[in-house]
Design a protein around this motif. Structure first.
Motif, PDB file in Angstrom:
ATOM      1  N   PRO A 117      55.919  44.574  -8.036  1.00 45.42           N
ATOM      2  CA  PRO A 117      55.181  45.473  -8.917  1.00 45.42           C
ATOM      3  C   PRO A 117      55.079  46.858  -8.277  1.00 45.42           C
ATOM      4  CG  PRO A 117      53.667  44.021  -7.791  1.00 45.42           C
ATOM      5  CD  PRO A 117      55.059  43.545  -7.440  1.00 45.42           C
ATOM      6  N   ASP A 118      54.645  47.819  -9.056  1.00 44.19           N
ATOM      7  CA  ASP A 118      54.479  49.177  -8.526  1.00 44.19           C
ATOM      8  C   ASP A 118      53.146  49.349  -7.806  1.00 44.19           C
ATOM      9  OD1 ASP A 118      56.948  50.296  -9.611  1.00 44.19           O
ATOM     10  OD2 ASP A 118      56.004  49.935 -11.556  1.00 44.19           O
ATOM     11  N   PHE A 119      52.117  48.617  -8.280  1.00 44.61           N
ATOM     12  CA  PHE A 119      50.774  48.730  -7.713  1.00 44.61           C
ATOM     13  C   PHE A 119      50.134  47.358  -7.589  1.00 44.61           C
ATOM     14  CE2 PHE A 119      51.458  52.837  -9.676  1.00 44.61           C
ATOM     15  CZ  PHE A 119      50.931  53.717  -8.749  1.00 44.61           C
ATOM     16  N   VAL A 120      49.248  47.231  -6.618  1.00 48.35           N
ATOM     17  CA  VAL A 120      48.337  46.094  -6.529  1.00 48.35           C
ATOM     18  C   VAL A 120      46.946  46.694  -6.449  1.00 48.35           C
ATOM     19  CG1 VAL A 120      47.540  44.132  -5.173  1.00 48.35           C
ATOM     20  CG2 VAL A 120      49.996  44.550  -5.425  1.00 48.35           C
ATOM     21  N   LEU A 121      46.070  46.235  -7.343  1.00 44.19           N
ATOM     22  CA  LEU A 121      44.694  46.721  -7.388  1.00 44.19           C
ATOM     23  C   LEU A 121      43.738  45.593  -7.020  1.00 44.19           C
ATOM     24  CD1 LEU A 121      44.749  48.524 -10.868  1.00 44.19           C
ATOM     25  CD2 LEU A 121      45.342  49.485  -8.631  1.00 44.19           C
ATOM     26  N   VAL A 122      42.655  45.936  -6.374  1.00 42.67           N
ATOM     27  CA  VAL A 122      41.539  45.018  -6.177  1.00 42.67           C
ATOM     28  C   VAL A 122      40.410  45.579  -7.027  1.00 42.67           C
ATOM     29  CG1 VAL A 122      39.903  44.013  -4.539  1.00 42.67           C
ATOM     30  CG2 VAL A 122      42.282  44.415  -3.844  1.00 42.67           C
ATOM     31  N   VAL A 123      39.967  44.763  -7.981  1.00 44.83           N
ATOM     32  CA  VAL A 123      38.973  45.210  -8.956  1.00 44.83           C
ATOM     33  C   VAL A 123      37.763  44.294  -8.899  1.00 44.83           C
ATOM     34  CG1 VAL A 123      38.525  45.470 -11.437  1.00 44.83           C
ATOM     35  CG2 VAL A 123      40.706  46.228 -10.468  1.00 44.83           C
ATOM     36  N   GLN A 124      36.583  44.894  -8.968  1.00 42.67           N
ATOM     37  CA  GLN A 124      35.336  44.142  -8.998  1.00 42.67           C
ATOM     38  C   GLN A 124      34.675  44.381 -10.352  1.00 42.67           C
ATOM     39  OE1 GLN A 124      34.603  42.248  -6.235  1.00 42.67           O
ATOM     40  NE2 GLN A 124      33.085  41.305  -7.523  1.00 42.67           N
ATOM     41  N   ALA A 125      34.450  43.308 -11.105  1.00 40.80           N
ATOM     42  CA  ALA A 125      33.823  43.404 -12.423  1.00 40.80           C
ATOM     43  C   ALA A 125      32.589  42.510 -12.489  1.00 40.80           C
ATOM     44  CB  ALA A 125      34.821  42.983 -13.505  1.00 40.80           C
ATOM     45  N   ARG A 126      31.674  42.851 -13.395  1.00 43.11           N
ATOM     46  CA  ARG A 126      30.465  42.032 -13.574  1.00 43.11           C
ATOM     47  C   ARG A 126      30.808  40.659 -14.130  1.00 43.11           C
ATOM     48  NH1 ARG A 126      29.030  46.943 -15.468  1.00 43.11           N
ATOM     49  NH2 ARG A 126      29.457  46.339 -17.605  1.00 43.11           N
ATOM     50  N   ASP A 127      31.704  40.651 -15.125  1.00 41.19           N
ATOM     51  CA  ASP A 127      32.036  39.421 -15.834  1.00 41.19           C
ATOM     52  C   ASP A 127      33.336  39.661 -16.603  1.00 41.19           C
ATOM     53  OD1 ASP A 127      31.213  41.061 -17.980  1.00 41.19           O
ATOM     54  OD2 ASP A 127      29.238  40.124 -18.055  1.00 41.19           O
TER      55      ASP A 127
ATOM     56  N   PHE B   5      42.386  35.945 -10.461  1.00 39.73           N
ATOM     57  CA  PHE B   5      40.939  35.983 -10.314  1.00 39.73           C
ATOM     58  C   PHE B   5      40.531  35.113  -9.129  1.00 39.73           C
ATOM     59  CE2 PHE B   5      41.914  37.007 -14.668  1.00 39.73           C
ATOM     60  CZ  PHE B   5      41.229  38.196 -14.803  1.00 39.73           C
ATOM     61  N   ALA B   6      39.774  35.710  -8.229  1.00 40.74           N
ATOM     62  CA  ALA B   6      39.368  35.018  -7.004  1.00 40.74           C
ATOM     63  C   ALA B   6      38.376  33.908  -7.327  1.00 40.74           C
ATOM     64  CB  ALA B   6      38.743  36.011  -6.034  1.00 40.74           C
ATOM     65  N   THR B   7      38.620  32.750  -6.741  1.00 44.90           N
ATOM     66  CA  THR B   7      37.690  31.631  -6.879  1.00 44.90           C
ATOM     67  C   THR B   7      36.873  31.426  -5.604  1.00 44.90           C
ATOM     68  OG1 THR B   7      39.396  30.068  -6.188  1.00 44.90           O
ATOM     69  CG2 THR B   7      39.137  30.437  -8.559  1.00 44.90           C
ATOM     70  N   LYS B   8      37.380  31.960  -4.491  1.00 44.12           N
ATOM     71  CA  LYS B   8      36.671  31.863  -3.224  1.00 44.12           C
ATOM     72  C   LYS B   8      37.218  32.930  -2.290  1.00 44.12           C
ATOM     73  CE  LYS B   8      35.977  28.910   0.798  1.00 44.12           C
ATOM     74  NZ  LYS B   8      36.427  27.725   1.496  1.00 44.12           N
TER      75      LYS B   8
END
Length: 165
Positions: A111-121, A146-149
């Motif tokens: 891919p061109d980018f990898v993002l780490v994103v934090q969302a409420r839900d 989506f991270a599970t742990k």
């Protein structure tokens, strides 16, 4: 800005500060076996030289999730339709300007980018994805994980030679 060569004391200072930036100058000086004025001068030189970008507090994601609902961490691969430098720069500017994006990496190959994103839900993630990946964003493909742990998280660089492990 002058280029400085790091010696063992500089590396020890960097290693200690990256693990606990709130340590007092006196304790830091004691830890690396220099006088407090020398320690302060060296830390200032490392900061002015760009070796120390900034000092921050690392917040507890578990406490924030319980209190504010920041419970969804996503690692996202983004491929653009057009990869010219102006297109890469445009998407990068869009991503880094978004508060939910904690990290934005240009990568290759894949891919061109990898993002780490934090969302409420999930609804919040959907809103983020619509802002970042639609509305003429030149995005061809998005793959979200989506991270599970979280088994490990650190901001520390291995600046000192460690034995074992």
């Amino acid at each position: 800005m002058e280029s400085i060569e790091l010696d063992l004391i500089d590396l020890q200072l960097l290693d200690t500060l990256q693990r606990n930036a709130s340590i007092s100058n006196v304790a830091l000086a004691e830890r690396v076996n220099v006088s407090p004025p020398t320690c302060l001068r060296r830390v200032k030189r490392l900061t002015e030289g760009g070796w120390i970008e900034r000092q921050v507090a690392v917040l507890s994601c578990d406490k924030l999730a319980a209190s504010m609902g920041h419970g969804l961490s996503a690692l996202i691969e983004v491929s653009l339709d057009r990869q010219g430098s102006e297109h890469l720069d445009t998407f990068e500017a869009r991503a880094v300007a978004h508060d939910a994006v904690q990290q934005c990496w240009r990568v290759s190959p894949g891919p061109d980018f990898v993002l780490v994103v934090q969302a409420r839900d999930m609804p919040h993630y959907l809103a983020i994805s619509q802002t970042l990946f639609t509305q003429d964003a030149n995005v061809r493909n998005v793959k979200a994980f989506f991270a599970t742990k979280r088994a490990k998280f650190t901001t520390a660089w291995p600046v000192l030679q460690q034995t074992g492990g």
